[in-house]
Write a protein that holds these residues in place. Structure first.
Motif, PDB file in Angstrom:
ATOM      1  N   ASN A  95       3.817  -0.541  -5.456  1.00  0.00           N
ATOM      2  CA  ASN A  95       4.885  -1.494  -5.787  1.00  0.00           C
ATOM      3  C   ASN A  95       5.458  -2.138  -4.532  1.00  0.00           C
ATOM      4  N   ARG A 123       2.948   7.879 -22.136  1.00  0.00           N
ATOM      5  CA  ARG A 123       3.574   7.599 -20.837  1.00  0.00           C
ATOM      6  C   ARG A 123       4.983   8.167 -20.882  1.00  0.00           C
ATOM      7  N   ASP A 138      -0.070  12.091 -12.722  1.00  0.00           N
ATOM      8  CA  ASP A 138       0.818  11.257 -11.911  1.00  0.00           C
ATOM      9  C   ASP A 138      -0.043  10.444 -10.943  1.00  0.00           C
ATOM     10  N   ILE A 139       0.099   9.108 -10.990  1.00  0.00           N
ATOM     11  CA  ILE A 139      -0.682   8.233 -10.113  1.00  0.00           C
ATOM     12  C   ILE A 139      -0.201   8.417  -8.675  1.00  0.00           C
ATOM     13  N   SER A 175      -6.914   3.351  -6.685  1.00  0.00           N
ATOM     14  CA  SER A 175      -5.866   4.362  -6.734  1.00  0.00           C
ATOM     15  C   SER A 175      -6.462   5.673  -7.222  1.00  0.00           C
ATOM     16  N   GLU A 231       5.174   6.371 -13.426  1.00  0.00           N
ATOM     17  CA  GLU A 231       3.726   6.521 -13.293  1.00  0.00           C
ATOM     18  C   GLU A 231       3.247   7.860 -13.852  1.00  0.00           C
ATOM     19  N   GLU A 232       4.084   8.522 -14.656  1.00  0.00           N
ATOM     20  CA  GLU A 232       3.766   9.848 -15.176  1.00  0.00           C
ATOM     21  C   GLU A 232       3.272   9.751 -16.619  1.00  0.00           C
ATOM     22  N   PHE A 245       2.187   5.762  -6.038  1.00  0.00           N
ATOM     23  CA  PHE A 245       2.434   4.562  -6.852  1.00  0.00           C
ATOM     24  C   PHE A 245       3.568   3.717  -6.272  1.00  0.00           C
ATOM     25  N   THR A 259       1.924  -0.425 -21.491  1.00  0.00           N
ATOM     26  CA  THR A 259       0.581   0.167 -21.596  1.00  0.00           C
ATOM     27  C   THR A 259       0.117   0.329 -23.043  1.00  0.00           C
ATOM     28  N   LEU A 281      -0.877   0.460 -13.865  1.00  0.00           N
ATOM     29  CA  LEU A 281      -0.482   1.322 -14.991  1.00  0.00           C
ATOM     30  C   LEU A 281      -1.323   1.038 -16.234  1.00  0.00           C
ATOM     31  N   GLY A 336       1.798  -3.266  -9.690  1.00  0.00           N
ATOM     32  CA  GLY A 336       2.018  -1.925 -10.219  1.00  0.00           C
ATOM     33  C   GLY A 336       1.802  -1.861 -11.720  1.00  0.00           C
TER      34      GLY A 336
END
Length: 474
Positions: A358, A389, A350-351, A433, A393-394, A354, A318, A370, A366
């Protein structure tokens, strides 16, 4: 972005090209007039900046120069020479000799990588010296035929005179042209007063030592005073930018030659022949290669260290801060005096579902989610906010100088923006999402970042328990 030479040659001559060519011609004319007035034949202080400046202008262009630019440069040479009443034949021969070295230098330097052109590689100075020697030799070859006709003397002397003169000017001036920063970009990066670099004793000391070494040389005299400034110049090369070091070495070369010719710097040697003058000029200028080489190596070293530091502190997927980078930057930011006794907030994000993304669409999808989320969050934050990050996903955000009400607004903005954002996950499939966010606020920066993250994480758990796609405050 540099385009290919073939593509640029196919472009029709535009009004911009004409204006640009006129600018090149004007610069050549003004530099030539300056050189003619300050460099009469036979004087030690001879200084001819035109060829190095022209070569730098041609190399720094976004597109390769057209024939129009070279014709404008030739016209600048001719007009300056005719203004001094040199006559058409002499003016034409001088212009051709000058352009000979510039064209060879451009042919060789333009085929080097941008890294070598900007002298940002450890071996850049070696390549640079080889190129300018070839360019000076091309001018020297022309001098074999031109100098005896115009000024008398042997062909060998004509080569030596033109070669040494061009070599001195290229080494002294061209590094300044090649490393000069883009003024508009520099001003854009320094819009605010806080963006300007501050002056500290460790930054001023090298320049003060350089000035002191020049003054000391004028007081002591003798043949050993010429290299007195070298230790200070090496100190400058270790402290300042490559462009600043190039400017300092140019000043050293010009000042030393001017000081010797005017008697300010007495070295106890006679310079009553052209050979002695040429030897001195070349020796002084080559002396300046040492700090330039050190500065070039330092640039390559600093860029490598910056890349390593970036890789160690940023998430490779990312490109936002990783956990370690986020914690270090957050701790440094929280102790800045400007933020003391001001509120601060932390967001934990948090997504939602997630793992299901995946499992259903694959890890490649995924990864797209992100990276898309990171870009959405960056677009919702203020300048100076930190995004990191923490893993999987947090994500976490540090909001300095942010009240509880403002933190809720920013968090809700992220939540709504990501819910509206559509991600393409391959084969024409679109995915929406959501994200759950927990926020923690403190009245001042004295609260440890770990404590705030723990409180925000508890609020995040509450947001997930309450249905997800929402913001909860600790």
């Amino acid at each position: 972005m540099r385009i290919s030479r073939a593509a640029s040659d196919e472009r029709p001559v535009s009004g911009f090209d004409l204006t640009d060519a006129l600018f090149v011609g004007a610069v050549v004319y003004l530099c030539s007039i300056f050189g003619i007035y300050t460099a009469p034949p036979g004087v030690l202080a001879a200084f001819w900046p035109t060829n190095a400046v022209l070569l730098g202008l041609m190399l720094r262009r976004t597109h390769p120069p057209k024939l129009l630019h070279w014709l404008a440069a030739a016209s600048g040479y001719m007009l300056a020479s005719l203004y001094m009443q040199h006559g058409w034949p002499k003016s034409a021969m001088l212009a051709c000799t000058n352009l000979m070295g510039v064209s060879v230098g451009y042919f060789l330097l333009s085929r080097m990588s941008a890294e070598h052109q900007g002298l940002r590689h450890p071996r850049s100075m070696l390549h640079f010296v080889l190129v300018v020697v070839c360019a000076a030799a091309a001018a020297g070859l022309a001098g074999i035929f031109v100098h005896p006709v115009l000024f008398g003397g042997s062909a060998a002397y004509g080569f030596a005179f033109w070669f040494s003169t061009e070599l001195v000017n290229y080494i002294a001036i061209l590094p300044v042209m090649l490393t000069m920063p883009d003024v508009r970009r520099w001003l854009k990066d320094h819009k605010r007063r806080a963006d300007w670099p501050g002056l500290h004793i460790e930054q001023v000391a090298p320049l003060a030592a350089f000035a002191g070494s020049l003054w000391l040389g004028t007081q002591l005299g003798g043949p050993g005073v010429i290299p007195y400034p070298i230790p200070a110049m090496l100190w400058c090369a270790l402290t300042y930018s490559l462009f600043a070091t190039a400017g300092i070495t140019l000043f050293f070369s010009m000042w030393t030659l001017l000081a010797i010719s005017s008697g300010t710097l007495v070295i106890g040697a006679n310079f009553d022949t052209q050979q002695a003058i040429m030897s001195l000029r070349v020796g002084v200028t080559l002396t300046a290669l040492a700090p330039l080489t050190v500065a070039s190596v330092m640039v390559a070293r600093n860029e490598l260290l910056a890349r390593l530091k970036y890789a160690a502190s940023h998430d490779p997927l990312t490109h936002v801060l990783n956990r370690g980078g986020f914690m270090i930057n957050a701790e440094e930011l929280l102790v800045t005096p400007q933020l003391m006794r001001r509120p601060v907030a932390v967001l934990m994000m948090d997504i939602d579902f997630f793992k299901k993304v995946n499992d259903s669409y694959g890890h490649a999808a995924g990864d797209v989610v992100l990276t898309s989320f990171a870009r959405v969050v960056e677009g919702c934050l203020r300048g100076g906010d930190l995004l990191g990050r923490l893993g999987g996903e947090e994500f976490a955000v540090l909001l300095p100088g942010c009240s509880e009400a403002d933190a809720r607004i920013i968090a809700q903005r992220v939540c709504d923006a990501f819910a509206r954002h559509t991600v393409a996950v391959g084969e024409g499939k679109l995915l929406n999402s959501t994200v759950s966010i927990g926020a923690s606020c403190a009245d001042n920066t004295g609260t440890p970042i770990e404590t705030m993250l723990s409180a925000a994480d508890a609020a995040l758990y509450k947001a997930k328990q309450s249905g997800r796609n929402r913001v909860e405050l600790a």
